[in-house]
Design a protein around this motif. Structure first.
Motif, PDB file in Angstrom:
ATOM      1  N   TRP A 178       0.750  -1.315  -0.048  1.00  0.00           N
ATOM      2  CA  TRP A 178      -0.262   0.058   0.389  1.00  0.00           C
ATOM      3  C   TRP A 178       0.532   1.456  -0.357  1.00  0.00           C
ATOM      4  N   TYR A 179       0.320   1.915  -0.432  1.00  0.00           N
ATOM      5  CA  TYR A 179       1.123   3.458  -0.045  1.00  0.00           C
ATOM      6  C   TYR A 179       1.658   3.797   1.213  1.00  0.00           C
ATOM      7  N   GLU A 180       3.060   4.389   1.345  1.00  0.00           N
ATOM      8  CA  GLU A 180       2.886   5.086   2.265  1.00  0.00           C
ATOM      9  C   GLU A 180       1.577   6.230   2.743  1.00  0.00           C
ATOM     10  N   GLY A 181       1.943   6.126   3.668  1.00  0.00           N
ATOM     11  CA  GLY A 181       0.327   6.973   4.876  1.00  0.00           C
ATOM     12  C   GLY A 181      -1.056   6.097   4.777  1.00  0.00           C
ATOM     13  N   ASN A 182      -1.100   5.059   3.749  1.00  0.00           N
ATOM     14  CA  ASN A 182      -2.167   4.839   3.623  1.00  0.00           C
ATOM     15  C   ASN A 182      -2.850   3.476   5.038  1.00  0.00           C
ATOM     16  N   ALA A 183      -3.269   3.681   5.675  1.00  0.00           N
ATOM     17  CA  ALA A 183      -3.648   2.456   7.468  1.00  0.00           C
ATOM     18  C   ALA A 183      -3.468   1.075   6.461  1.00  0.00           C
ATOM     19  N   PHE A 184      -3.877   0.797   5.463  1.00  0.00           N
ATOM     20  CA  PHE A 184      -3.854  -0.706   5.826  1.00  0.00           C
ATOM     21  C   PHE A 184      -1.909  -1.169   4.908  1.00  0.00           C
ATOM     22  N   ARG A 185      -1.376   0.330   4.875  1.00  0.00           N
ATOM     23  CA  ARG A 185       0.250  -0.380   5.319  1.00  0.00           C
ATOM     24  C   ARG A 185       0.623  -1.007   6.551  1.00  0.00           C
ATOM     25  N   ALA A 186       0.359  -0.462   6.773  1.00  0.00           N
ATOM     26  CA  ALA A 186       0.718  -1.518   8.841  1.00  0.00           C
ATOM     27  C   ALA A 186       0.404  -2.104   8.945  1.00  0.00           C
ATOM     28  N   ALA A 187      -1.163  -3.186   8.406  1.00  0.00           N
ATOM     29  CA  ALA A 187      -1.318  -4.030   8.885  1.00  0.00           C
ATOM     30  C   ALA A 187      -0.496  -5.273   7.491  1.00  0.00           C
ATOM     31  N   HIS A 188      -0.238  -4.508   6.416  1.00  0.00           N
ATOM     32  CA  HIS A 188       0.423  -5.341   4.991  1.00  0.00           C
ATOM     33  C   HIS A 188       2.240  -5.367   6.099  1.00  0.00           C
ATOM     34  N   ASP A 189       2.488  -4.725   6.265  1.00  0.00           N
ATOM     35  CA  ASP A 189       4.269  -4.757   6.992  1.00  0.00           C
ATOM     36  C   ASP A 189       4.003  -5.454   8.230  1.00  0.00           C
ATOM     37  N   LYS A 190       2.874  -5.256   9.026  1.00  0.00           N
ATOM     38  CA  LYS A 190       3.135  -6.466  10.291  1.00  0.00           C
ATOM     39  C   LYS A 190       2.986  -7.998   9.561  1.00  0.00           C
ATOM     40  N   LEU A 191       2.284  -8.016   8.142  1.00  0.00           N
ATOM     41  CA  LEU A 191       1.939  -9.097   7.426  1.00  0.00           C
ATOM     42  C   LEU A 191       2.914 -10.120   7.960  1.00  0.00           C
ATOM     43  N   MET A 192       3.843  -9.622   6.602  1.00  0.00           N
ATOM     44  CA  MET A 192       5.005  -9.214   5.940  1.00  0.00           C
ATOM     45  C   MET A 192       6.595  -9.580   6.825  1.00  0.00           C
ATOM     46  N   LYS A 193       6.143  -9.641   8.171  1.00  0.00           N
ATOM     47  CA  LYS A 193       7.625  -8.828   8.582  1.00  0.00           C
ATOM     48  C   LYS A 193       8.252 -10.723   9.323  1.00  0.00           C
ATOM     49  N   PRO A 194       7.320 -11.486   9.876  1.00  0.00           N
ATOM     50  CA  PRO A 194       7.962 -12.882   9.762  1.00  0.00           C
ATOM     51  C   PRO A 194       9.105 -13.032   8.199  1.00  0.00           C
ATOM     52  N   ALA A 195       8.388 -12.702   7.303  1.00  0.00           N
ATOM     53  CA  ALA A 195       9.150 -13.267   5.726  1.00  0.00           C
ATOM     54  C   ALA A 195      10.341 -12.497   5.538  1.00  0.00           C
ATOM     55  N   ALA A 196      10.493 -10.935   6.333  1.00  0.00           N
ATOM     56  CA  ALA A 196      11.239 -10.450   5.949  1.00  0.00           C
ATOM     57  C   ALA A 196      12.677 -10.170   7.082  1.00  0.00           C
ATOM     58  N   LYS A 197      13.061 -11.236   7.249  1.00  0.00           N
ATOM     59  CA  LYS A 197      14.080 -11.731   8.128  1.00  0.00           C
ATOM     60  C   LYS A 197      15.485 -12.300   7.181  1.00  0.00           C
TER      61      LYS A 197
END
Length: 578
Positions: free
Chosen positions: A559-578
């Motif tokens: 999602w674009y920077e500043g879009n509130a869905f972005r936080a949910a996406h970043d949290k969702l993808m965090k385990p994969a970003a190791k």
């Protein structure tokens, strides 16, 4: 449908943009002909490419009277699921849920008695509201009988509690056990105040689903929304048709959010008369409710209702097919559409919905046999693509969209591909069949990088992208991509625009209004052999191009920077970003 913790995402949300490589947008052509259809009764010779004849055949079949409006739990569902499974097998796609093409979705079917009467005590004077003509009500409790006795009425403006907007229509009032009455849409809508919420664009706070959710969280015994066609974006007949007969819900164990004992709508005329008898003016309340600092108004009226319903525990089915990727099969792009519609209102329980002798089947040709036909055509193209896609493609036909996006809600809670391995979702719903356009509408324009990919395709088609013409209608919250978006998965919902090659925007807007007024959620939504299908094929080519790009590279759109869905996406993808 969404919890309040997700509302910030919902109210900011729409879709958006970022950089990526340009896709090849043309659907593939294979040398060998397609095998014969798996359905022995279907002799149509399906081709290998996205084309109008195949698209029309799918729509004509799914929207036929034989399928009886594709109601969940009906014989029409059985035929729909069998057809979809047969088509996916014919294409050589694998089951998408283990060794099965279906995902069972548990549901509770509730049929409210259309003899239900709302009894009002208005300053000591009795008044009754009749089901269908004056109001519609139902229950999500799963109980055969729900009684509300002498519940005080409280007018709560737009029924919104939005901390980030510093807005709370429930401030200073206790509505536990009471009946709340409210307007549809957002604060400021009827006064057209661009400074409130998102101005003309409806937020999730404006949707009727949110209003009932919030009333339940506040402890109300019942909630009634005052209907108006502009605020709801559809007439009373749509409300009546949608709320009569069988209503479906997920069992409480699968959806533990608070539920109202009784919820429904009253007509604008009923509300005006009722409020006038209580010393209130409907027009003045619209003005007052759209101003910061509005305070709820206790009304000198009480509501009683004995709501009897027939309750059945049933199940419906999502249909899921998979095309494995050649090099990264664990990563998937999802194409989705809802297969369900409103069914046959000629059955018992729909006595007031359509008069005897009239057309009782709500065929749902545009809504949404077109979307299902679209994902079938795109699946056909991917199944013949050479070289094959690197990432997997998942084709998801969900149920219970018309009941509140329940099939997609269940899938997101029980995904067959982990959400952190779901690259993107592309949703097809109610595809325009009005000819080629110079533009393409992105519902919720401006929040995810998927739009940049789409733009490279539409640039090649010499078309421009833009937002929906009526963002106040809240279409972004009315289709299945929304459940994926709330979970953080980038989602694209796009379809043909209004600027028609033949007739321009005047012709396009006229056609859209004609559909809304004469076919949407009505028996008139039927397949028409005179449809102009060149435009929808152009749209399908564009959406195929988006998936082809993503299936052939390693991009993970956000999602674009500043879009509130972005936080949910970043949290969702965090385990994969190791």
């Amino acid at each position: 449908m969404s919890r309040i913790s997700l509302l910030t995402a919902a109210i900011v949300g729409t879709l958006a943009l970022a950089a990526c490589s340009k896709p090849e947008a043309d659907a593939p052509t294979a040398a060998a002909p397609s095998p014969a259809p798996a359905d022995p009764g279907n002799r149509h010779p399906f081709g290998d490419t996205i084309n109008a004849a195949d698209f029309a055949e799918h729509v004509k079949t799914l929207a036929s009277d034989e399928y009886e409006g594709r109601a969940p739990g009906s014989a029409g569902e059985d035929k729909t699921v069998a057809y979809l499974e047969a088509q996916f097998k014919r294409m050589g796609l694998q089951p998408g849920n283990g060794d099965s093409y279906v995902q069972t979705v548990p549901m509770v079917e509730t049929v409210a008695s259309e003899g239900t009467v709302l009894k009002l005590d208005v300053k000591g004077q009795p008044r009754e509201l009749k089901f269908g003509s004056d109001m519609v009500v139902g229950t999500r409790t799963g109980k055969n009988e729900v009684k509300v006795d002498g519940s005080d009425l409280v007018f709560v403006g737009y029924g919104v509690n939005a901390p980030e907007q510093k807005w709370n229509d429930y401030a200073g009032v206790d509505v536990k056990g009471k009946t709340v009455v409210m307007f549809v849409n957002d604060p400021g809508f009827h006064g057209q105040d661009p400074k409130l919420f998102e101005g003309k664009r409806m937020t999730y706070y404006g949707r009727w689903t949110y209003k009932f959710e919030e009333a339940a969280r506040q402890g109300a015994a019942a909630a009634l929304i005052i209907h108006d066609s502009d605020g709801a974006s559809y007439g009373w007949d749509v409300v009546k048709n949608s709320w009569s007969g069988a209503q479906f819900d997920l069992p409480a164990k699968d959806d533990p959010e608070p539920r109202l004992p009784v919820q429904g709508w009253i007509t604008g005329d009923v509300a005006r008369t009722l409020l006038s008898s209580l010393g209130q003016n409907l027009d003045e309340l619209y003005k007052a409710s759209g101003k910061p600092g509005f305070k709820a108004i206790a009304l000198q009226a009480k509501l009683s209702v004995d709501l009897k319903s027939t309750i059945s525990e049933k199940s419906s089915r999502n249909v899921v097919a998979r095309l494995p990727g050649a090099t990264r099969p664990d990563e998937s792009i999802v194409y989705m559409a809802h297969w369900d519609h409103l069914g046959n209102h000629g059955h018992e329980g729909h006595g007031e919905a359509t008069p005897a002798g009239s057309d009782n089947i709500y065929n749902g040709a545009i809504d949404n046999a077109t979307g299902v036909a679209g994902i079938l055509e795109i699946a056909e193209a991917f199944s013949k693509q050479q070289p094959p896609p690197d990432r997997s493609l998942l084709f998801l036909a969900v149920t219970l969209e018309e009941s509140g996006l329940l099939g997609s809600k269940y899938y997101v809670a029980h995904p067959t591909v982990p959400l952190d391995k779901t690259v993107a979702v592309i949703n097809l719903d109610a595809m325009p069949v009005i000819g080629k356009s110079r533009d393409m509408t992105v519902v919720g324009f401006g929040s995810s990088e998927l739009e940049d990919i789409l733009k490279t395709v539409t640039d090649g088609q010499q078309r421009v992208l833009h937002a929906e013409a009526t963002p106040e209608d809240g279409f972004y919250f009315r289709s299945d991509h929304f459940n994926f978006a709330k979970a953080g998965v980038p989602a694209l919902y796009a379809r043909g625009g209004d600027d028609l090659v033949d007739g321009g925007t005047e012709a396009g807007q006229k056609a859209q209004v004609d559909y809304r007024d004469n076919r949407y959620h009505k028996p008139g939504d039927q397949y028409d052999p005179t449809w102009k299908l060149e435009g929808v094929i152009q749209d399908l080519d564009a959406l195929y191009g988006v998936g082809k790009t993503l299936a052939g590279n390693d991009q993970w759109p956000n999602w674009y920077e500043g879009n509130a869905f972005r936080a949910a996406h970043d949290k969702l993808m965090k385990p994969a970003a190791k």
